[in-house]
Design a protein around this motif. Structure first.
Motif: not given
Length: 540
Positions: A109, A113, A137, A140-142, A155-156, A159, A162-163
Motif C-alpha cells: 500500500h 502511494t 485516487e 488514496e481511496r483503497a 482494492d487498488y 478504485e 472507478k476513478s
C-alpha cells in the motif's frame, strides 16, 4: 492460498503477467486517441518501456534487488509521455521497497502511494484526468488495512477503475472527443495482469499479437583490446552470493579484509543471508574463489574496464568535441535529409507510431560529443523522454526546446543558423523560429469522430492547426485549404512550405494555383516520406 508477503520472484511473475495483459490490449489502447488520427502510440510506448525493464531485470528472489534492475531498465527504455510516467510509477514502488527482500500488504500500500508521488513529481505541470489521477485516487481511496497483498491490489484496482470513469469530467478534451485516457487504461491493464498472477491466473500473449519476445537484455556488442594496451585497469566485478550453512561461517569484516588486498572500489553488503559485492580487480577469479568458500553465486557480472577505456579513448580521438550540436527527431527519409541539410548533427528516427526512448536520446547526446546540445523532440510525446535522458546522460549543456511538430523543428533550424557563434544567442534565435511557425497538416480519419467544432466519418480527411482538428473534407486538397482559412491572420502571411507524405499523390501546380488565388500565398513542395500525415505545412 493468499499472499501475506511477496518476494522478487513473485513480483517478476506479476509484472510479466501485467506485460502480457498489456500486449493483448495494445492495439485497443493505441486506438483510444483524443483525435481519430493514427498518431496514438500509448500502448506501444507503455509496452516497450515495460519490456525493456523486464529484459534488463535478472530473476532475483530479493524484491528490492529485482525492483532495482526492473526500474533501471524502464527508466532507460521509457518512450513517450506514457512510458516516462509508467517508469516513474515503478520508480516510486522501488523507492519505497528498495530495502525490502519481501513486502507485505501494508508495504505494498505504501509502495503504490510512493508510485503516484514519484510520477507527479516528475511532471512539471501535472494534468488531472489522466493516468496520474487514476494512480493517485486508486490508492488514496483503497482500504489501508489489509491482511494480504491480493486484497490491497483488489482494492487498488477497483478504485482505479472507478476513478477512470470520471476522467472525462476532469479533462474537457476527453469529453469533447468522446474517449477515455489511454495511459490510464494501460496502467489499469498492467495492474490487472499483476493481480491475476497473484490469484494464480496466468495471462498468455494471444497468438495473433505480434510483439518482440522478452529476452535477457544482454547486448551482443563487444569491443577489442589493442595488443599494445597495458592492462592496468582490471575488471569491474559484481556478484550476489547466497550464504550456505554447510560452508565456512561468514564474517563480513574478515571477508572484506580479504578482498581489500585484491582490488579497490570495494563494496560489501550483507542482508538476509545474501552478500552483494562490487570490486575493481585485476584478478576477479581470486575474488570469486574467496567468496565461494562461504556460499554460491546467484548472479555474477565481470566487465573489462581496460576495454571500455580503450574504446572511449579511440572514439574520443576519432570524433573531436564540438562546441554546439543539434539532436532532432524525424520520420521519413525526406525529412531526415532536410534536417541534416539544415544543420542537425544527429537525427533520431521516430514518428507518430513510435516514440523515442530516453535511452535513444541519451545515446544521441553522447554521440553528439558537444559542449552545448540542443534537442528538437518534434512531438509532445517525446519531450519528457528527452528531458529524462538528461539525467541519464549525467552531463550538463543539454537544452530541450519542446517542439511539437517537424515544422517547428524546421523553422528552429532555419532561424538558428551555424553562423551565430554564441550558443545562447543561437538557442534564442531557434526559439524565435519555433514561435513564428504555424503548422497546418492533413491526415485520414480512422474512425467516425464528433466534437463541438468538427465531425467526420472514417476515411475522411481531417485538417489540423497544430494538434487541433479544425475541419474535415473528402480530399487532402480541400481539407488543407479549409484548414488554411482557420489560420489566424492568414492575410498577413507570405508563403506555405509543404512537406509531402509517403503516399500523397496530388497535382502540386493545381494546389499551388488554388492557394495563390484564395490567399495570395506562394507554395514550396518537398518530399518528406512521413506515414501518418499526408501533408505537413508551415505557414509563415
Amino acid at each position: 492460498m493468499k499472499h501475506k508477503q511477496i518476494n522478487g520472484d513473485d513480483f517478476r511473475a506479476m509484472i510479466i503477467n501485467g506485460y502480457n495483459n498489456l500486449c493483448n490490449r495494445e492495439k485497443e489502447i493505441n486506438a483510444m486517441n483524443v483525435f481519430p488520427v493514427s498518431d496514438g502510440d500509448t500502448g506501444i510506448n507503455m509496452r516497450t518501456t515495460l519490456e525493456n525493464g523486464i529484459k534488463c531485470a535478472a530473476p532475483d528472489n530479493n524484491l528490492g534487488e529485482y525492483l532495482k534492475s526492473l526500474t533501471s531498465g524502464m527508466l532507460w527504455g521509457a518512450r513517450g509521455n506514457s512510458g516516462v510516467i509508467l517508469s516513474q510509477l515503478f520508480k516510486g514502488i522501488y523507492d519505497e521497497l528498495q530495502s525490502c527482500s519481501t513486502a507485505d500488504a501494508g508495504e505494498m500500500h505504501a509502495a503504490f502511494t510512493s508510485a503516484y508521488k514519484s510520477a507527479y513529481s516528475a511532471i512539471v505541470h501535472p494534468v488531472e484526468g489522466t493516468i496520474l489521477t487514476v494512480a493517485r485516487e486508486g490508492i488514496e481511496r483503497a482500504v489501508g488495512k489489509n491482511e494480504c497483498v491480493e486484497d490491497v491490489m483488489t482494492d487498488y484496482l477497483g478504485e482505479m477503475r472507478k476513478s477512470y470513469l470520471t476522467l472525462p469530467d476532469m479533462l474537457p478534451v476527453l469529453k469533447e472527443a468522446g474517449v477515455m485516457d489511454s495511459g490510464a487504461l494501460g496502467y489499469i491493464v498492467i495492474v490487472d495482469g499483476m493481480l491475476k498472477a497473484l490469484n494464480g491466473e496466468k495471462v498468455e500473449i494471444d497468438a495473433s499479437v505480434e510483439v518482440a519476445a522478452v529476452g535477457n537484455g544482454v547486448s551482443s556488442e563487444t569491443g577489442v583490446l589493442d595488443k599494445s594496451d597495458r592492462f592496468t585497469l582490471g575488471y569491474c566485478t559484481e556478484f550476489l552470493l547466497q550464504l550456505l550453512d554447510y560452508k565456512m561461517p561468514f564474517h563480513v569484516k574478515e571477508f572484506t579484509r580479504a578482498l581489500e588486498s585484491m582490488g579497490d572500489s570495494l563494496i560489501v553488503i550483507e542482508q538476509d543471508g545474501v552478500v552483494k559485492v562490487h570490486i575493481h580487480t585485476l584478478t576477479p577469479s581470486k575474488a570469486l574463489e574467496e567468496a565461494q568458500r562461504y556460499g554460491e553465486f546467484t548472479t555474477v557480472k565481470i566487465e573489462n574496464m581496460q576495454l571500455q577505456h580503450s574504446e572511449f579513448i579511440k572514439n574520443k580521438a576519432a570524433k573531436p568535441r564540438k562546441r554546439f550540436a543539434i539532436v532532432a527527431v524525424a520520420e521519413g527519409d525526406g525529412i531526415t535529409g532536410m534536417y541534416k541539410d539544415c544543420g542537425a548533427d544527429i537525427v533520431i528516427s521516430g514518428g507518430h507510431a513510435m516514440g523515442v526512448s530516453a535511452s535513444e536520446f541519451c545515446t544521441a547526446y553522447k554521440n553528439a560529443n558537444a559542449d552545448c546540445i540542443v534537442v528538437l523532440p518534434n512531438n509532445g510525446n517525446n519531450v519528457k523522454a528527452a528531458e529524462q535522458a538528461i539525467t541519464l546522460f549525467g552531463e550538463g549543456g543539454v537544452t530541450v526546446l519542446p517542439t511539437q511538430t517537424v515544422i517547428e523543428g524546421y523553422y528552429a533550424l532555419a532561424n538558428g543558423t551555424s553562423d551565430i557563434e554564441d550558443a545562447q544567442t543561437r538557442i534564442s534565435a531557434m526559439s524565435d523560429g519555433i514561435k513564428a511557425a504555424v503548422t497546418v497538416s492533413v491526415a485520414r480519419s480512422l474512425k467516425n469522430y464528433n466534437s463541438v467544432t468538427v465531425s467526420c466519418k472514417a476515411g475522411d480527411m481531417l485538417g489540423f492547426i497544430g494538434k487541433k482538428p479544425v475541419c474535415a473534407a473528402q480530399s487532402v486538397e480541400d481539407a488543407f485549404v479549409v484548414a488554411l482559412k482557420n489560420v489566424k491572420d492568414i492575410s498577413d502571411k507570405s508563403g506555405v512550405f509543404i512537406i509531402k507524405g509517403c503516399a500523397l499523390d496530388i497535382d502540386e501546380d493545381a494546389l499551388a494555383e488554388r492557394i495563390d488565388n484564395e490567399f495570395g500565398l506562394s507554395c514550396e513542395f518537398v518530399y518528406g516520406g512521413q506515414t501518418v500525415y499526408d501533408l505537413i505545412a508551415g505557414v509563415m
